[in-house]
Design a protein around this motif. Structure first.
Motif, PDB file in Angstrom:
ATOM      1  N   THR A 197       0.860  -1.175   0.000  1.00 24.42           N
ATOM      2  CA  THR A 197       0.000   0.000   0.000  1.00 24.42           C
ATOM      3  C   THR A 197       0.903   1.234   0.000  1.00 24.42           C
ATOM      4  OG1 THR A 197      -0.089   0.051   2.422  1.00 24.42           O
ATOM      5  CG2 THR A 197      -1.806  -1.204   1.292  1.00 24.42           C
ATOM      6  N   HIS A 198       0.377   2.342  -0.505  1.00 23.90           N
ATOM      7  CA  HIS A 198       1.198   3.545  -0.655  1.00 23.90           C
ATOM      8  C   HIS A 198       0.438   4.729  -0.043  1.00 23.90           C
ATOM      9  CE1 HIS A 198       3.243   0.897  -3.490  1.00 23.90           C
ATOM     10  NE2 HIS A 198       2.072   0.723  -4.096  1.00 23.90           N
ATOM     11  N   VAL A 199       0.930   5.190   1.102  1.00 23.16           N
ATOM     12  CA  VAL A 199       0.240   6.250   1.848  1.00 23.16           C
ATOM     13  C   VAL A 199       1.200   7.410   2.084  1.00 23.16           C
ATOM     14  CG1 VAL A 199      -0.959   6.821   3.988  1.00 23.16           C
ATOM     15  CG2 VAL A 199      -1.216   4.537   2.987  1.00 23.16           C
ATOM     16  N   LEU A 200       0.723   8.641   1.833  1.00 23.77           N
ATOM     17  CA  LEU A 200       1.534   9.837   2.045  1.00 23.77           C
ATOM     18  C   LEU A 200       1.481  10.232   3.516  1.00 23.77           C
ATOM     19  CD1 LEU A 200       3.221  12.074   0.650  1.00 23.77           C
ATOM     20  CD2 LEU A 200       1.096  13.384   0.455  1.00 23.77           C
ATOM     21  N   ASP A 201       2.652  10.284   4.143  1.00 23.00           N
ATOM     22  CA  ASP A 201       2.757  10.705   5.540  1.00 23.00           C
ATOM     23  C   ASP A 201       2.659  12.235   5.589  1.00 23.00           C
ATOM     24  OD1 ASP A 201       3.500  11.413   8.106  1.00 23.00           O
ATOM     25  OD2 ASP A 201       5.048   9.868   8.272  1.00 23.00           O
TER      26      ASP A 201
ATOM     27  N   HIS B 274       5.408   2.852   2.215  1.00 19.52           N
ATOM     28  CA  HIS B 274       4.987   1.631   1.516  1.00 19.52           C
ATOM     29  C   HIS B 274       4.983   0.470   2.509  1.00 19.52           C
ATOM     30  CE1 HIS B 274       5.767   4.039  -2.068  1.00 19.52           C
ATOM     31  NE2 HIS B 274       6.984   4.253  -1.608  1.00 19.52           N
ATOM     32  N   THR B 275       3.812  -0.108   2.737  1.00 21.36           N
ATOM     33  CA  THR B 275       3.692  -1.243   3.651  1.00 21.36           C
ATOM     34  C   THR B 275       2.973  -2.396   2.954  1.00 21.36           C
ATOM     35  OG1 THR B 275       1.621  -0.333   4.527  1.00 21.36           O
ATOM     36  CG2 THR B 275       3.662   0.217   5.712  1.00 21.36           C
ATOM     37  N   LYS B 276       3.160  -3.609   3.485  1.00 19.56           N
ATOM     38  CA  LYS B 276       2.630  -4.818   2.835  1.00 19.56           C
ATOM     39  C   LYS B 276       1.122  -4.720   2.638  1.00 19.56           C
ATOM     40  CE  LYS B 276       2.515  -9.859   3.144  1.00 19.56           C
ATOM     41  NZ  LYS B 276       2.901 -11.061   3.940  1.00 19.56           N
ATOM     42  N   ASN B 277       0.686  -5.068   1.436  1.00 19.94           N
ATOM     43  CA  ASN B 277      -0.727  -5.009   1.066  1.00 19.94           C
ATOM     44  C   ASN B 277      -1.378  -6.376   1.286  1.00 19.94           C
ATOM     45  OD1 ASN B 277      -3.235  -4.569  -0.043  1.00 19.94           O
ATOM     46  ND2 ASN B 277      -2.506  -4.256  -2.141  1.00 19.94           N
ATOM     47  N   PRO B 278      -2.300  -6.494   2.218  1.00 17.12           N
ATOM     48  CA  PRO B 278      -2.933  -7.810   2.462  1.00 17.12           C
ATOM     49  C   PRO B 278      -3.798  -8.285   1.298  1.00 17.12           C
ATOM     50  CG  PRO B 278      -4.041  -6.090   3.721  1.00 17.12           C
ATOM     51  CD  PRO B 278      -2.828  -5.454   3.117  1.00 17.12           C
TER      52      PRO B 278
ATOM     53  N   HIS C  63       0.406   5.573  -5.977  1.00 17.51           N
ATOM     54  CA  HIS C  63       0.060   6.658  -5.065  1.00 17.51           C
ATOM     55  C   HIS C  63      -1.316   6.394  -4.444  1.00 17.51           C
ATOM     56  CE1 HIS C  63       3.180   8.470  -7.607  1.00 17.51           C
ATOM     57  NE2 HIS C  63       3.454   9.242  -6.580  1.00 17.51           N
ATOM     58  N   SER C  64      -1.565   5.111  -4.155  1.00 12.87           N
ATOM     59  CA  SER C  64      -2.872   4.732  -3.625  1.00 12.87           C
ATOM     60  C   SER C  64      -2.721   3.798  -2.423  1.00 12.87           C
ATOM     61  CB  SER C  64      -3.695   4.037  -4.713  1.00 12.87           C
ATOM     62  OG  SER C  64      -4.895   3.514  -4.178  1.00 12.87           O
TER      63      SER C  64
ATOM     64  N   GLN D  74      13.027   3.405 -11.951  1.00 16.74           N
ATOM     65  CA  GLN D  74      11.998   4.425 -11.788  1.00 16.74           C
ATOM     66  C   GLN D  74      11.064   4.103 -10.630  1.00 16.74           C
ATOM     67  OE1 GLN D  74      11.831   7.411 -13.238  1.00 16.74           O
ATOM     68  NE2 GLN D  74      13.772   6.877 -14.229  1.00 16.74           N
ATOM     69  N   ILE D  75      10.816   2.809 -10.380  1.00 17.09           N
ATOM     70  CA  ILE D  75      10.034   2.432  -9.201  1.00 17.09           C
ATOM     71  C   ILE D  75      10.775   2.848  -7.933  1.00 17.09           C
ATOM     72  CG2 ILE D  75       9.271   0.456  -7.816  1.00 17.09           C
ATOM     73  CD1 ILE D  75       8.451  -0.922 -10.408  1.00 17.09           C
ATOM     74  N   LYS D  76      12.084   2.596  -7.911  1.00 12.79           N
ATOM     75  CA  LYS D  76      12.898   2.984  -6.750  1.00 12.79           C
ATOM     76  C   LYS D  76      12.869   4.488  -6.544  1.00 12.79           C
ATOM     77  CE  LYS D  76      17.533   2.311  -4.792  1.00 12.79           C
ATOM     78  NZ  LYS D  76      18.892   1.723  -5.047  1.00 12.79           N
ATOM     79  N   ALA D  77      12.821   5.244  -7.643  1.00 15.17           N
ATOM     80  CA  ALA D  77      12.772   6.708  -7.554  1.00 15.17           C
ATOM     81  C   ALA D  77      11.366   7.218  -7.241  1.00 15.17           C
ATOM     82  CB  ALA D  77      13.267   7.314  -8.862  1.00 15.17           C
ATOM     83  N   GLY D  78      10.379   6.321  -7.250  1.00 11.87           N
ATOM     84  CA  GLY D  78       9.004   6.709  -6.959  1.00 11.87           C
ATOM     85  C   GLY D  78       8.234   7.215  -8.160  1.00 11.87           C
ATOM     86  N   THR D  79       8.781   7.024  -9.358  1.00  8.90           N
ATOM     87  CA  THR D  79       8.131   7.523 -10.584  1.00  8.90           C
ATOM     88  C   THR D  79       8.082   6.432 -11.657  1.00  8.90           C
ATOM     89  OG1 THR D  79      10.284   8.403 -11.284  1.00  8.90           O
ATOM     90  CG2 THR D  79       8.760   9.930 -10.191  1.00  8.90           C
ATOM     91  N   PRO D  80       7.393   5.305 -11.405  1.00  9.05           N
ATOM     92  CA  PRO D  80       7.379   4.214 -12.400  1.00  9.05           C
ATOM     93  C   PRO D  80       6.787   4.630 -13.729  1.00  9.05           C
ATOM     94  CG  PRO D  80       5.692   3.871 -10.724  1.00  9.05           C
ATOM     95  CD  PRO D  80       6.555   4.997 -10.241  1.00  9.05           C
ATOM     96  N   GLU D  81       5.903   5.649 -13.695  1.00  4.27           N
ATOM     97  CA  GLU D  81       5.258   6.080 -14.934  1.00  4.27           C
ATOM     98  C   GLU D  81       6.254   6.650 -15.935  1.00  4.27           C
ATOM     99  OE1 GLU D  81       5.092   9.588 -12.077  1.00  4.27           O
ATOM    100  OE2 GLU D  81       4.906   7.396 -11.979  1.00  4.27           O
ATOM    101  N   TYR D  82       7.373   7.207 -15.454  1.00  2.00           N
ATOM    102  CA  TYR D  82       8.345   7.809 -16.364  1.00  2.00           C
ATOM    103  C   TYR D  82       8.955   6.772 -17.307  1.00  2.00           C
ATOM    104  CZ  TYR D  82       8.304  12.186 -13.686  1.00  2.00           C
ATOM    105  OH  TYR D  82       7.933  13.356 -13.080  1.00  2.00           O
ATOM    106  N   ALA D  83       9.124   5.543 -16.810  1.00  2.00           N
ATOM    107  CA  ALA D  83       9.671   4.483 -17.661  1.00  2.00           C
ATOM    108  C   ALA D  83       8.755   4.240 -18.853  1.00  2.00           C
ATOM    109  CB  ALA D  83       9.855   3.196 -16.854  1.00  2.00           C
ATOM    110  N   MET D  84       7.452   4.138 -18.583  1.00  2.00           N
ATOM    111  CA  MET D  84       6.507   3.857 -19.660  1.00  2.00           C
ATOM    112  C   MET D  84       6.362   5.051 -20.591  1.00  2.00           C
ATOM    113  SD  MET D  84       5.941   0.775 -18.950  1.00  2.00           S
ATOM    114  CE  MET D  84       4.853   0.486 -20.335  1.00  2.00           C
ATOM    115  N   TYR D  85       6.432   6.273 -20.059  1.00  2.00           N
ATOM    116  CA  TYR D  85       6.377   7.458 -20.914  1.00  2.00           C
ATOM    117  C   TYR D  85       7.594   7.497 -21.840  1.00  2.00           C
ATOM    118  CZ  TYR D  85       2.803   9.157 -17.624  1.00  2.00           C
ATOM    119  OH  TYR D  85       1.685   9.295 -16.842  1.00  2.00           O
ATOM    120  N   GLY D  86       8.753   7.090 -21.303  1.00  2.00           N
ATOM    121  CA  GLY D  86       9.958   7.039 -22.132  1.00  2.00           C
ATOM    122  C   GLY D  86       9.843   6.034 -23.256  1.00  2.00           C
TER     123      GLY D  86
END
Length: 550
Positions: A370-374, A382-386, A445-446, A512-524
């Protein structure tokens, strides 16, 4: 030679001297039967090549589940090694058919896969096996990636131009089922003792695992070693069938000499490719696996170094007639269509193989948490998603669709022209990549990323379907644009460059996942596809194109 003489003249039971696939009378009376026999031996051999090459994407997941004492980045390095060596071995394999003969090449390159299959099975029997052993097995499994180049080169010489798209599409499409076969078969055979007492003892899983039909709880006994041993059940009979059932074509492979000499050339050039791959990996991978000298973005330096280093080494060691043969085949690099087709084949096969390697990891990381903004730190937590979907249950679907649809792309291209099909699928890839990137952004981001999972999978299935259709269409174009002497080496070369997608896509998407922007890979990727839409139009579809819609 007169077309009335329809019986092939042979110098041995496997060497075809009279081979005229464009002669309709010869083809119908004799050629079709021989060509189809070679094709249907080639297909399962190629399937095994893909399976052994790409088995590490699943094996490393199961090694982690079984408690092997390696860090995640060490496990990922194993898959990276297989990806790079598989692409690099395609470079010499591109030239094997002319230098060594089709039957000799397909037989030996299939038989050699027994080494990593057996070695991997033995290594997986013990959790104390050192990391370098698995890295060596991954390096050797790259020979399975090389098989594609020589297999496609070989089949292209057996069929007339009018059937190139269909024949090559069948060979590649059904051969590509090795990806799906590996992803489905390995988790399944780990649940049973397929070799009885000879296969070693099972080990308990320390984490939950899964097969196609459901999850496997931690504590279940697992025969992890079967991931290697299972391929011997296919490779041993295929080696026998290939030896006795396939043919060399004398006009395509002149002056190959004795069978032993031909096999020796294959071992020599595969050995060069593996050594140079190992050097490139040492420069790229971080310590303690490598030096880390060219880590990170140095990937874009390592790949051309390995690619052209292999070509240079081949020329350096070749002598006499072998050198003359290589020089003739190297003439493909002065043909502008070699470079246009290389770019277009990266669009199709590079996408297929790259996404095949990257999809399981993407599912695990994006939907497994899960992805929650502190609000206090403004950082994503990012914590384990049940409710996470299992990568082992879903990752096979995309490669399965891509492989299944590949022959259809060849068949359609034989009817309407290859380049028009390539143009439409490239446009689909542009749009689908951009949409997939946006879906990845939403999921990453969800707090409930699973709500986007089936849309994500649907877009990836579309990407695989488009790349699969495009594989068939580019084969048709290569078969039409190049003559018989250049067609095989071009198919091999373009497939070698495109196969680096198996190394690039996981690295780029993972980074890009590590950088928090996986979408950039697909846009590229979408931008690259758009550029290639222009390349295809300029070379083959505009009013004054070099060749109109081949």
């Amino acid at each position: 030679m007169s077309s009335n003489n329809t019986a092939p003249q042979v110098t041995s039971s496997v060497d075809l001297v009279d081979w005229r696939p464009e002669d309709k009378a010869f083809w119908e009376s004799t050629g079709k039967r021989i060509a189809n026999r070679n094709l249907w031996i080639s297909i399962p051999s190629l399937l095994c090549g893909f399976a052994v090459w790409l088995m590490w994407g699943i094996i490393t997941v199961q090694m982690a589940n079984a408690g092997f004492p390696f860090k995640p980045d060490e496990l990922f390095s194993i898959a990276a090694i297989a990806g790079l060596s598989g692409a690099t071995t395609r470079i010499p394999a591109s030239f094997f058919i002319r230098m060594c003969g089709g039957r000799n090449t397909v037989w030996l390159t299939t038989a050699l896969l027994m080494l990593p299959a057996l070695g991997t099975g033995i290594a997986l029997q013990d959790k104390n096996t050192p990391l370098w052993v698995f890295q060596l097995m991954a390096l050797l499994s790259g020979m399975g990636g090389g098989n594609f180049a020589c297999s496609m080169s070989n089949i292209s010489t057996f069929f007339p131009k009018s059937q190139q798209g269909t024949a090559l599409g069948l060979n590649a499409g059904l051969g590509n089922f090795g990806v799906t076969t590996s992803q489905l078969l390995i988790p399944a055979v780990m649940t049973i003792a397929i070799l009885g007492g000879l296969g070693g003892d099972p080990m308990p899983l320390v984490k939950d695992s899964a097969t196609l039909i459901g999850k496997i709880p931690a504590g279940t006994l697992s025969y992890v070693q079967n991931a290697g041993f299972v391929w011997l059940f296919l490779l041993v009979p295929l080696a026998v069938i290939g030896w006795f059932g396939m043919n060399n074509i004398s006009a395509v492979s002149p002056g190959i000499g004795s069978t032993a000499a031909a096999l020796g050339r294959i071992i020599l050039f595969y050995g060069l490719a593996l050594v140079i791959s190992a050097i490139g990996l040492y420069l790229y991978l971080p310590a303690p696996t490598g030096s880390g000298l060219l880590s990170g973005n140095g990937m874009w330096v390592v790949l051309p170094l390995v690619c052209f280093g292999t070509l240079f080494a081949m020329k350096a060691v070749a002598t006499g007639e072998m050198k003359e043969n290589l020089n003739k085949q190297f003439s493909i690099f002065s043909n502008k269509h070699t470079w246009s087709m290389t770019a277009l084949y990266v669009v199709t096969f590079g996408s297929f193989i790259g996404f095949s390697m990257a999809l399981p990891l993407s599912i695990t990381v994006i939907f497994g948490n899960t992805h929650v903004l502190d609000p206090a730190t403004h950082a994503w937590v990012h914590t384990k998603n049940p409710n996470a979907p299992s990568a082992l249950m879903y990752a096979w679907i995309g490669p399965f669709v891509g492989a299944l649809i590949r022959p259809i792309g060849g068949w359609i291209s034989d009817k309407v022209g290859g380049s028009i099909v390539t143009q439409w699928i490239s446009i689909v890839l542009v749009v689908a990549s951009a949409v997939t990137g946006y879906v990845m952004f939403l999921a990453y981001h969800s707090a409930t990323p699973e709500q986007y999972f089936f849309l994500f999978m649907g877009m990836f299935v579309l990407l695989f379907a488009a790349s699969g259709l495009g594989n068939g269409s580019t084969f048709r174009t290569v078969g039409y644009v190049f003559d018989q002497n250049q067609r095989g080496p071009v198919l091999g070369w373009t497939s070698a460059v495109a196969a680096y997608g198996s190394f690039i896509a996981p690295v780029v998407i993972g980074g890009q996942i590590k950088a928090g922007t996986p979408e950039y890979a697909m846009y590229g990727f979408a931008v690259f596809y758009a550029v290639c839409v222009g390349v295809n139009w300029w070379f083959y579809l505009r009013k004054n194109a070099y060749i109109q819609n081949p």
